[in-house]
Design a protein around this motif. Structure first.
Motif, mmCIF file in Angstrom:
data_model
loop_
_atom_site.group_PDB
_atom_site.id
_atom_site.type_symbol
_atom_site.label_atom_id
_atom_site.label_comp_id
_atom_site.label_asym_id
_atom_site.label_seq_id
_atom_site.Cartn_x
_atom_site.Cartn_y
_atom_site.Cartn_z
ATOM 1 N N GLY A 44 2.376 3.876 -2.726
ATOM 2 C CA GLY A 44 1.706 5.108 -3.135
ATOM 3 C C GLY A 44 0.700 5.589 -2.097
ATOM 4 N N ILE A 45 -0.014 4.653 -1.504
ATOM 5 C CA ILE A 45 -0.997 5.055 -0.494
ATOM 6 C C ILE A 45 -0.275 5.687 0.688
ATOM 7 C CG2 ILE A 45 -2.605 4.123 1.231
ATOM 8 C CD1 ILE A 45 -3.781 2.349 -0.920
ATOM 9 N N ASP A 46 0.843 5.100 1.076
ATOM 10 C CA ASP A 46 1.606 5.682 2.187
ATOM 11 C C ASP A 46 2.095 7.089 1.831
ATOM 12 O OD1 ASP A 46 1.221 3.198 3.181
ATOM 13 O OD2 ASP A 46 3.314 2.744 3.573
ATOM 14 N N MET B 231 0.845 11.516 -8.943
ATOM 15 C CA MET B 231 1.251 11.122 -10.310
ATOM 16 C C MET B 231 1.666 9.654 -10.373
ATOM 17 S SD MET B 231 4.935 12.886 -11.072
ATOM 18 C CE MET B 231 6.380 12.618 -10.065
ATOM 19 N N ALA B 232 1.113 8.850 -9.431
ATOM 20 C CA ALA B 232 1.516 7.433 -9.339
ATOM 21 C C ALA B 232 1.545 6.747 -10.694
ATOM 22 C CB ALA B 232 0.574 6.693 -8.400
ATOM 23 N N HIS B 233 0.519 6.976 -11.502
ATOM 24 C CA HIS B 233 0.435 6.265 -12.775
ATOM 25 C C HIS B 233 1.370 6.809 -13.841
ATOM 26 C CE1 HIS B 233 -2.412 2.959 -13.419
ATOM 27 N NE2 HIS B 233 -2.716 3.249 -12.177
ATOM 28 N N THR C 13 6.704 4.272 -7.276
ATOM 29 C CA THR C 13 7.939 4.177 -8.054
ATOM 30 C C THR C 13 7.929 2.962 -8.981
ATOM 31 O OG1 THR C 13 8.892 3.177 -6.054
ATOM 32 C CG2 THR C 13 9.452 5.450 -6.506
ATOM 33 N N HIS C 14 6.835 2.176 -8.934
ATOM 34 C CA HIS C 14 6.867 0.877 -9.633
ATOM 35 C C HIS C 14 5.971 0.796 -10.871
ATOM 36 C CE1 HIS C 14 3.956 0.840 -6.246
ATOM 37 N NE2 HIS C 14 3.144 0.289 -7.127
ATOM 38 N N LYS C 15 5.249 1.860 -11.199
ATOM 39 C CA LYS C 15 4.354 1.737 -12.358
ATOM 40 C C LYS C 15 5.131 2.185 -13.605
ATOM 41 C CE LYS C 15 0.481 2.955 -9.329
ATOM 42 N NZ LYS C 15 -0.334 1.831 -8.911
#
Ligand code: PLP
Length: 478
Positions: free
Chosen positions: A107-109, A242-244, A271-273
């Protein structure tokens, strides 16, 4: 597919690994056992499907594939092209985006790619334009100087860390807070909610190049239509991280004003949360920013991870199935049941509840810091993380909050009845824990006292609760 195919696959993989380094094989097995036994309430974690996990363990990992589909800096990328194109296609369909870039490793990338793309698109620097058309070697010393000054002098307005924003939304110690002249918006101290008028006021005063929305620890929906109007009113690019809550967007729980994709110029995600895919990131945008976003590697990112892009394609295909919408709705139903269960038992919740997958407890009402609460819960088989609450008096290390989330337990199949039991377990641990003291008798923010018999009893109850919802039920390793 026979029921045993997954067991066979993982057992065989472990056998092969064990022949080389048995301690790694043992650790992998131990990790599954630990995950099976603990009540995982980390809001940012989940359990990817066996298909997604298996897709990552193969020779795609060996490939270099800088560039984009059909336009690589390396020969022999035809199969990488297939999986990258598939992942992008699934992402576009799932989120209704016109462009998807699936290479970010995290996500940071993804956020760094978005910052770069916006800067490259918006900063009117002749030196930058030259660099863009690959005339980097023609840049003079003065060009470089001007370029650094112009790129490093832009403004970002994002949600503050203690209101629930992420480190990369301009937090000073993070690279985003060093790259950008940064200001943050918080939440209303009385309600804990975003006050859109205050955001608009801050935007008018500060005139940011980028307005960022999105969060790691805000338990409510955000109105992206209003945020876009604010961005437009000051000529800012509107970015949503919108990571979360990507899983809630994918599952159409967040629609209309609460779906960021139609409103933002650029959307980033993990993509992992809640999306339940492999660890990784992704950027969605319209045609205006697509070319800059596609330069993410090697501009900002190291070489793409083809095995992870393949796993993204699998997980996104899963998220396009009708049952994912049901899963996303159950995540929110469970979070709301958990919040109600805690409120009924007297726990203080930031904003008084939740609209999404997470609940933020203010544990100062129990006389504890977040750190004490986190450790006491861990002793009792309940895995959470401490988190700052708005205007936190204990700072970002000790904190006054505990963040809990339901994507992982929902993946295991737990429902609202089990959330009420979970609320009872959490409340029992917190109300039975007292703050500890340092050796010199002064109050400690880290030490705590919890009768081990209570911790053991709660652990046992947590294990009993989970016994009805086996994790990876198709997989037996021995
Ligand atoms: N953005 C938000 C809103 C997050 O909550 C997180 C992770 O916690 C990230 C970005 C970073 O994701 P990653 O750990 O994959 O870099």
């Amino acid at each position: 597919m026979s029921l045993n195919a997954e067991s066979t696959a993982f057992r065989s993989a472990l056998e092969v690994i064990r022949a080389v380094e048995p301690r790694v094989a043992d650790a992998i097995g131990a990790e599954l056992a630990d995950q099976r036994e603990s009540l995982k309430l980390i809001a940012s974690e989940n359990y990817a499907s066996p298909a997604t996990l298996l897709t990552m363990g193969n020779w795609f990992s060996d490939k270099y594939a800088e560039g984009t589909v059909g336009r690589r800096f390396y020969a022999g990328c035809q199969n990488v092209d297939t999986v990258e194109a598939l992942a992008a296609e699934h992402a576009k369909e799932l989120f209704g985006a016109s462009h998807a870039y699936v290479q970010p490793h995290s996500g940071i990338d993804a956020n760094l790619v978005a910052f770069w793309a916006i800067l490259a698109d918006r900063v009117e620097s002749p030196a930058l334009k030259k660099a863009q058309v690959r005339q980097v070697n023609d840049l003079t010393e003065a060009d470089w100087f001007a370029l650094r000054r112009e790129l490093g002098n832009q403004r970002m307005l994002g949600m503050s860390l203690d209101a629930g924003g992420h480190l990369t939304h301009g937090f000073r110690p993070n690279i985003s807070g060093k790259m950008f002249d940064q200001r943050s918006y918080g939440t209303d101290p009385a309600t804990g909610l975003i006050d859109y008028d205050r955001v608009a006021e801050a935007a008018r005063e500060f005139k940011p190049l980028i307005l960022v929305a999105g969060y790691s620890a805000y338990p409510r929906k955000v109105n992206f239509r209003i945020m876009r109007e604010i961005a437009d009113s000051v000529g800012a690019t509107f970015m949503v991280d919108m990571a979360h809550f990507a899983g809630l967007v994918a599952g159409k729980v967040f629609t209309g004003d609460f779906d960021p994709v139609p409103h933002a110029h650029i959307v980033t995600t993990t993509t992992h949360k809640s999306l339940r895919g492999p660890r990784g990131g992704m950027v969605l945008c319209g045609p205006e920013l697509a070319d800059q976003v596609d330069r993410g590697c090697p501009m900002v990112l190291g070489g793409p991870l083809p095995h992870v892009m393949a796993a993204k394609a699998v997980a996104l295909a899963e998220a396009r199935r009708p049952d994912f919408a049901d899963y996303a709705q159950r995540i929110v139903d469970n979070a709301q049941a958990l919040a109600e269960g805690l409120l009924r038992r007297g726990t203080t919740l930031v904003t008084g509840g939740t609209d999404n997958h997470l609940v933020l407890l203010d544990v100062s009402g129990y006389g504890l810091t977040g750190r004490q609460a986190e450790q006491a819960l861990l002793d009792s088989g309940i895995v959470t993380n401490r988190n700052a609450v708005p205007q936190d008096r204990n700072g970002a290390w000790y904190t006054s909050g505990i963040r809990i989330g339901t994507p992982a337990l929902t993946s295991r199949g737990l429902g609202t009845a089990e959330m009420d039991v979970t609320a009872e377990l959490i409340h029992t641990v917190l109300s039975q824990t007292t703050p500890g003291a340092n050796a010199d008798g002064t109050p400690s923010k880290a030490k705590y006292v919890l009768d081990p018999a209570v911790a053991d009893k709660i652990s046992k109850q947590a294990t009993d609760l989970l016994a009805g919802f086996p994790l990876y039920p198709t997989i037996t390793l021995s």
